[in-house]
Each structure stands twice: as structure tokens, then as C-alpha cells.
Design a protein around this motif. Sequence first.
Motif, PDB file in Angstrom:
ATOM      1  N   VAL A  93       0.997  16.826  16.337  1.00 36.18           N
ATOM      2  CA  VAL A  93       0.403  15.824  15.451  1.00 36.18           C
ATOM      3  C   VAL A  93      -0.479  16.488  14.400  1.00 36.18           C
ATOM      4  CG1 VAL A  93      -1.170  13.853  15.339  1.00 36.18           C
ATOM      5  CG2 VAL A  93       0.465  14.018  17.216  1.00 36.18           C
ATOM      6  N   HIS A  94      -1.296  17.446  14.837  1.00 36.74           N
ATOM      7  CA  HIS A  94      -2.269  18.069  13.947  1.00 36.74           C
ATOM      8  C   HIS A  94      -1.762  19.379  13.341  1.00 36.74           C
ATOM      9  CE1 HIS A  94      -5.189  15.079  15.154  1.00 36.74           C
ATOM     10  NE2 HIS A  94      -4.940  15.343  16.420  1.00 36.74           N
ATOM     11  N   ALA A  95      -0.495  19.687  13.569  1.00 37.48           N
ATOM     12  CA  ALA A  95       0.118  20.879  12.973  1.00 37.48           C
ATOM     13  C   ALA A  95      -0.641  22.154  13.320  1.00 37.48           C
ATOM     14  CB  ALA A  95       0.251  20.717  11.465  1.00 37.48           C
ATOM     15  N   ALA A  96      -0.796  22.399  14.634  1.00 35.95           N
ATOM     16  CA  ALA A  96      -1.416  23.638  15.096  1.00 35.95           C
ATOM     17  C   ALA A  96      -0.428  24.799  14.953  1.00 35.95           C
ATOM     18  CB  ALA A  96      -1.856  23.499  16.550  1.00 35.95           C
ATOM     19  N   SER A  97      -0.954  25.990  14.782  1.00 32.43           N
ATOM     20  CA  SER A  97      -0.110  27.157  14.514  1.00 32.43           C
ATOM     21  C   SER A  97       0.954  27.411  15.582  1.00 32.43           C
ATOM     22  CB  SER A  97      -0.980  28.403  14.338  1.00 32.43           C
ATOM     23  OG  SER A  97      -0.181  29.559  14.177  1.00 32.43           O
TER      24      SER A  97
END
Length: 249
Positions: free
Chosen positions: A157-161
Motif C-alpha cells: 500500500v505504502h510502496a516500501a522498497s
Amino acid sequence: MEHTVNVFSLRVPGPKRVQFRRSFVYRHVEKTVHQALVQKLARMVSSLHAARLLLEEGFVQEQAALQRILDEIIEDVSFLSFSVISGNSEPSHKNYLEWFFQEEFDPNDAVVSSKARPSVPRQKIRAYLDRCVSGPKGSSKDLDAYKTVSKAYSGFVHAASPQIMDMYGGAPPRFHMRGMQGTERQAEHSADLWNCFYRGIMACCLSAKAFGEEELFVSIRKFEAEFLRETGNDYQSNEWPRCRPLPSV
């Protein structure tokens, strides 16, 4: 599942036209727990359709983000259903309904502005569900599992690496920005999405109990058994590692 939602929608007072500025919106004005269940289930089925379409086109990052939404919707359906089935409605259920039906915008405000929307902490919802399943003391192990899965999908959802890097690979290695059709990632997420479909069926099952629809409850349980027999019984699709379309909602 669509049929189930349509049946339930006929068991509650229907939405009414409510004036909003110079036009109107549809609202459930009675704001009951059963009306909330109908709305949540409708969004659940819509989201399952959307997740399936994203998977078929190989957009597994976006599918996984949608699964995070589905996790919360299904938890909410269970949270509300158990309060009716067990007759054990806590203050958090009252708060949930009040905040769920709260309007996003003030129709009397000259400037459209969003209103603050409180929410029942997700941890409290999961703890309640855990007690319903595991007993009065609950299970810290189950709560840890909830938290771990939620955190993993929040990364999409939060576009983590780490989650973004699932898009990278191939020969030569590159970011796959037009979907990942035919890759191992698509097969992984196909198997994983099975769990959302299964939990969606169970959410309908619990809701049938909450509505007192015994005949429909039995019918859904039979469908659940058929679904397991045809697709898998270990909480992921038996099509793994093959990647095939999922069944219709």
C-alpha cells in the motif's frame, strides 16, 4: 457472493435519497449493524472482482495493495457479525457504527471540507475476533500472525522498497511496469489471492448467521466445501505453481 449480498440487501431498509447541497445522495438513514454488513459485503465483492482483474493482467503489486483493503473489510464483517451472533456487543461496536456512517463532508459548510473521522483501533478489532475464536483469553500467537500479515501487505500500500523490488528482475534485469504476466510473481500472487476468496466466502457465511438466514447459511457452507474440494484446502490455491484464472465471484 453477489447473490448473497443481494439477498441481504432485501432484508434491511433500503437506501433513501438524502438532500446534499443542490442535489441528493443515497444513504441508509437507520444506520443499523445489518445495513453496515450489506455495505461492507458489497465493497468486498467489488474488491474481489478488481483484485482478480489486476492479477490476470499481471499487476500483482496493485493486487496486493487491494488485498490489504480486503483484509480489513473481512475483519470488519466478522467483527460486526460476531456481535450479533454472540449477543456480545461492546462499546467499540457502537462506536464503529457511529463512525462508519459518519458523513465525510459537512453539507452545510460553504466550503466543502473533510470532517475528522475517528476509528476503532485495528488492534482492538483483531483482539475481539481472537477472543471469539480462541476463547476469553485469546491467543497472542494469532494476534502476532495478524500483525505480521498486515505489515507485509501495508508495504504494498505504502510502496516500501522491499515490496517494490519484487517488480525487478528478468534478463536483462529491469522494473516491470506493465504488469508481470507469466512470471513467478504472478503465480505466487494467484495462489495467495485464493485466501481472500475463501475468507470472503466465510464472511458471507458469518453474515448469514447474523441475519438469521439458516437456509442460506447451509447453502454457503456447502459452497465452501465445494470450493475447497475444487481449488485447495491449505489456505492457498492448489494451482500453485501454475497460474490460472480464479473462479468468478
